[in-house]
Design a protein around this motif. Structure first.
Motif, PDB file in Angstrom:
ATOM      1  N   ASP A  26      -2.417  20.160 -13.555  1.00 29.04           N
ATOM      2  CA  ASP A  26      -2.328  19.111 -14.940  1.00 29.04           C
ATOM      3  C   ASP A  26      -1.006  18.266 -14.079  1.00 29.04           C
ATOM      4  N   ASP A  27       0.605  19.112 -13.175  1.00 28.47           N
ATOM      5  CA  ASP A  27       0.930  19.163 -13.207  1.00 28.47           C
ATOM      6  C   ASP A  27       1.108  17.878 -12.672  1.00 28.47           C
ATOM      7  N   LEU A  28       0.350  18.136 -11.642  1.00 28.07           N
ATOM      8  CA  LEU A  28       0.022  17.596 -10.179  1.00 28.07           C
ATOM      9  C   LEU A  28      -0.392  16.269 -10.640  1.00 28.07           C
ATOM     10  N   TYR A  29      -1.383  16.416 -11.382  1.00 27.82           N
ATOM     11  CA  TYR A  29      -1.353  14.376 -11.704  1.00 27.82           C
ATOM     12  C   TYR A  29      -1.164  13.977 -12.593  1.00 27.82           C
ATOM     13  N   VAL A  30      -0.191  14.528 -13.531  1.00 27.58           N
ATOM     14  CA  VAL A  30       0.520  13.617 -14.760  1.00 27.58           C
ATOM     15  C   VAL A  30       2.084  13.248 -13.414  1.00 27.58           C
ATOM     16  N   PHE A  31       2.221  13.932 -12.581  1.00 29.55           N
ATOM     17  CA  PHE A  31       3.375  13.926 -11.734  1.00 29.55           C
ATOM     18  C   PHE A  31       2.865  12.458 -11.099  1.00 29.55           C
ATOM     19  N   HIS A  38       0.480   8.246  -4.917  1.00 28.17           N
ATOM     20  CA  HIS A  38      -0.221   8.887  -4.576  1.00 28.17           C
ATOM     21  C   HIS A  38      -1.033   9.147  -3.661  1.00 28.17           C
ATOM     22  N   ASN A  39      -0.136  10.002  -2.995  1.00 26.78           N
ATOM     23  CA  ASN A  39      -0.218  10.699  -1.750  1.00 26.78           C
ATOM     24  C   ASN A  39      -1.468  11.643  -1.795  1.00 26.78           C
ATOM     25  N   PRO A  40      -2.182  11.752  -1.331  1.00 25.16           N
ATOM     26  CA  PRO A  40      -3.295  12.600  -1.432  1.00 25.16           C
ATOM     27  C   PRO A  40      -3.175  13.712  -1.110  1.00 25.16           C
ATOM     28  N   MET A  41      -2.220  14.102   0.007  1.00 21.08           N
ATOM     29  CA  MET A  41      -1.570  15.661  -0.294  1.00 21.08           C
ATOM     30  C   MET A  41      -1.338  16.449  -1.533  1.00 21.08           C
ATOM     31  N   HIS A  42      -1.264  15.531  -2.390  1.00 23.27           N
ATOM     32  CA  HIS A  42      -0.335  15.889  -4.018  1.00 23.27           C
ATOM     33  C   HIS A  42      -1.724  16.041  -4.817  1.00 23.27           C
ATOM     34  N   LEU A  43      -2.885  15.634  -4.473  1.00 20.63           N
ATOM     35  CA  LEU A  43      -3.613  15.800  -5.178  1.00 20.63           C
ATOM     36  C   LEU A  43      -5.205  16.246  -4.863  1.00 20.63           C
ATOM     37  N   ASP A  50      -9.085  28.139  -3.906  1.00 25.50           N
ATOM     38  CA  ASP A  50      -8.928  29.045  -3.084  1.00 25.50           C
ATOM     39  C   ASP A  50      -7.385  29.602  -3.250  1.00 25.50           C
ATOM     40  N   ASP A  51      -8.072  30.960  -1.764  1.00 28.18           N
ATOM     41  CA  ASP A  51      -5.904  31.574  -1.623  1.00 28.18           C
ATOM     42  C   ASP A  51      -5.784  30.861  -0.384  1.00 28.18           C
ATOM     43  N   ASP A  52      -6.323  30.207  -0.417  1.00 26.47           N
ATOM     44  CA  ASP A  52      -5.770  29.595   1.256  1.00 26.47           C
ATOM     45  C   ASP A  52      -4.622  28.621   1.057  1.00 26.47           C
ATOM     46  N   ASP A  53      -3.325  28.441   1.854  1.00 24.82           N
ATOM     47  CA  ASP A  53      -2.331  26.808   0.939  1.00 24.82           C
ATOM     48  C   ASP A  53      -3.168  25.738   1.629  1.00 24.82           C
ATOM     49  N   ASN A  54      -3.332  26.037   2.712  1.00 28.74           N
ATOM     50  CA  ASN A  54      -4.770  25.263   3.465  1.00 28.74           C
ATOM     51  C   ASN A  54      -5.247  24.295   2.628  1.00 28.74           C
ATOM     52  N   GLN A  55      -6.125  25.175   1.526  1.00 28.20           N
ATOM     53  CA  GLN A  55      -7.526  24.531   0.528  1.00 28.20           C
ATOM     54  C   GLN A  55      -6.641  23.712  -0.600  1.00 28.20           C
ATOM     55  N   ARG A  56      -5.146  24.242  -0.838  1.00 28.81           N
ATOM     56  CA  ARG A  56      -4.830  23.691  -2.146  1.00 28.81           C
ATOM     57  C   ARG A  56      -3.555  22.827  -2.611  1.00 28.81           C
ATOM     58  N   PRO A  57      -3.592  21.742  -3.251  1.00 25.91           N
ATOM     59  CA  PRO A  57      -2.785  21.474  -3.063  1.00 25.91           C
ATOM     60  C   PRO A  57      -1.527  21.226  -3.354  1.00 25.91           C
ATOM     61  N   VAL A  58      -0.637  20.722  -2.732  1.00 25.65           N
ATOM     62  CA  VAL A  58       1.409  20.745  -2.361  1.00 25.65           C
ATOM     63  C   VAL A  58       1.408  20.069  -3.783  1.00 25.65           C
ATOM     64  N   ALA A  59       2.128  20.461  -4.173  1.00 27.66           N
ATOM     65  CA  ALA A  59       2.959  19.728  -5.298  1.00 27.66           C
ATOM     66  C   ALA A  59       4.379  18.973  -4.505  1.00 27.66           C
ATOM     67  N   SER A  60       4.608  17.839  -4.639  1.00 30.55           N
ATOM     68  CA  SER A  60       5.550  17.048  -3.957  1.00 30.55           C
ATOM     69  C   SER A  60       7.153  17.580  -4.371  1.00 30.55           C
ATOM     70  N   GLY A  61       7.846  17.660  -3.683  1.00 28.80           N
ATOM     71  CA  GLY A  61       9.163  17.349  -3.187  1.00 28.80           C
ATOM     72  C   GLY A  61       9.649  17.492  -4.447  1.00 28.80           C
TER      73      GLY A  61
END
Length: 468
Positions: A26-31, A38-43, A50-61
């Motif tokens: 939700d933090d990522l959607y709100v931001f 709307h960079n898809p890296m963050h959505l 899962d536990d793999d960082d490559n599969q989880r969205p990354v928060a904007s700096g």
């Protein structure tokens, strides 16, 4: 939460404060919504993750650095603080699900009333630094006490439950579905979208020319789908039912026709789809802010159901809830009151349904009633009324007194709470996907997903299907 600042005079070099925070989807959607980034890296496109960082969205700096701003404005120095400048260096990344710790430390006070603080955000589990830098702020000079309890709440209108249902349905064998009168873009588009997701294999039943015209407007190639050409709504509905009775279709889907035409064919005495229970309708609702799908029944078919019809309404809803992953559904039978009042028939029916479940006449779930809407879904309201029940405050299925109440409830959730609704008719030989002309693409797709999931579970190991 009550906040108290530390004034310029009270600040001392070395003073420090740290705050923990979990980065949520939700933090990522709100931001993204607030910032316009709307960079898809963050959505997330896969909310399960899962536990793999490559599969989880990354928060904007910048989201990470906003945590520093929150500590400065809330805690140290706190309310009244204004930024003068901030420098940042980004050392790592935060992913959805990570817990981080933000720390600010007073380094130096300046004669002009500004204060320099060191700032950093670290990943809590590993200790890895995410961002660091220095902030110069104008410190408050007067004590301020602030209660942030009056801030308005924020509900993120994303439909994670529907997304999960669609993911659950996609690996299943596509449900062979007779789509009745898909003669305009909405109804045809919904069927095609479900086919693209491998949830259904549509058989298009209706006026050939109208269906082809709708496909042309959508710029979709439907040459790979079987098309049964019939002229009228009644003929199309009967042709769809014939496909089911012949074993060629495992579900019906309403297109651009009136519901009563479809149900009349399904309920016909010869070659119809009756199988012992009453036909009942269930809305599977994806309500923003609610932790589980919310089922509402019956809001579309049975106008003023008697007690025995309500037994089928409850049992069908329990069966569907189990299919979509609610292991032991909690069923709240609604009335205007939570105490039995002989003058309010719905309260008496609710009590009888609760007792029937207790005696095994309704199986698979926990049933309690009468419950008013508030104490059915809100633990605080249930506690205030002194209701001790495993269902009260936690209901996942809401059984309404009649169609009027159900229709109003569903539309309130849809138009005032931002909910999406998927609709399925149960009690027939096969699921009947009942969509509305007002339904958007997600609702139509979710309706197909719910039907496919339920059919697969009820069919079990029988290749012909327990419901077909």
């Amino acid at each position: 939460m009550s906040l108290e600042n530390t004034t310029y005079d009270e600040l001392e070099p070395g003073a420090s404060f740290e705050h923990r925070r979990v980065c949520t989807l939700d933090d990522l959607y709100v931001f993204a919504s607030v910032s316009g980034n709307h960079n898809p890296m963050h959505l997330p496109d896969n909310e399960g993750g899962d536990d793999d960082d490559n599969q989880r969205p990354v928060a904007s700096g910048i989201w990470c650095s906003s945590l520093i701003s929150a500590v400065l404005g809330n805690y140290l120095p706190g309310p009244g603080t204004l930024y003068h400048k901030q420098n940042l260096q980004f050392d790592g990344r935060v992913h959805a699900g990570d817990e981080v710790i933000t720390r600010v430390t007073v380094k130096e006070k300046h004669p002009d009333g500004t204060v320099t603080l060191s700032t950093e955000v670290r990943q809590l589990e590993t200790g890895n630094r995410i961002v660091h830098g220095e902030a110069v702020v104008i410190a408050p000079t007067e004590k301020i006490f602030y209660d942030d309890g009056n801030l308005p709440g924020l509900v993120v209108q994303r439909h994670r439950h529907f997304s999960a249902l669609i993911r659950q349905a996609e690996p299943l064998p596509p449900l062979l579905t007779a789509v009745i009168c898909p003669e305009e873009t909405q109804s045809l588009g919904g069927a095609i979208m479900a086919a693209h997701h491998n949830i259904i294999t549509p058989i298009l039943v209706g006026n050939r020319e109208k269906i082809l015209q709708a496909a042309e407007e959508l710029a979709e190639d439907i040459s790979g789908f079987e098309l049964v050409d019939v002229d009228s709504e009644d003929a199309a509905a009967n042709a769809g039912v014939d496909l089911v009775t012949a074993g060629r279709a495992k579900a019906l889907m309403k297109g651009h026709l009136h519901t009563d035409h479809l149900l009349r064919a399904a309920l016909r005495k010869t070659g119809g789809l009756r199988r012992g229970r009453r036909f009942t309708h269930v809305f599977v609702m994806d309500v923003p802010g609610v932790d589980n799908p919310l089922l509402v029944t019956d809001a579309a078919i049975n106008i003023s159901p008697d007690l025995m019809t309500k037994v089928d309404i409850v049992q069908n809803a329990i069966d569907l809830a189990i299919s979509i992953g609610i292991e032991c559904p909690k069923v709240g039978v609604l009335s205007a009151v939570e105490l039995i009042n002989p003058a309010i028939a719905s309260s008496v029916d609710a009590a009888l349904l609760s007792k029937m479940a207790e005696r095994g006449q309704i199986t698979g779930g926990l049933v309690d009633g009468p419950l008013a809407m508030d104490n059915a879904v809100d633990p605080g309201a249930a506690g205030t009324k002194g209701i001790k029940s495993m269902v009260a405050g936690h209901a996942e299925v809401l059984v309404v007194p009649d169609l009027d109440a159900g229709n109003m409830l569903v539309k309130q959730l849809t138009f005032m709470a931002g909910a999406e609704a998927a609709g399925v008719v149960l009690g027939a030989a096969v699921p009947i996907i009942l969509t509305s002309r007002a339904d958007d693409a997600m609702s139509r797709l979710a309706s197909c997903a719910v039907a496919a999931i339920h059919h697969t579970r009820m069919a079990g190991d029988d290749p012909k299907g327990a419901e077909a």
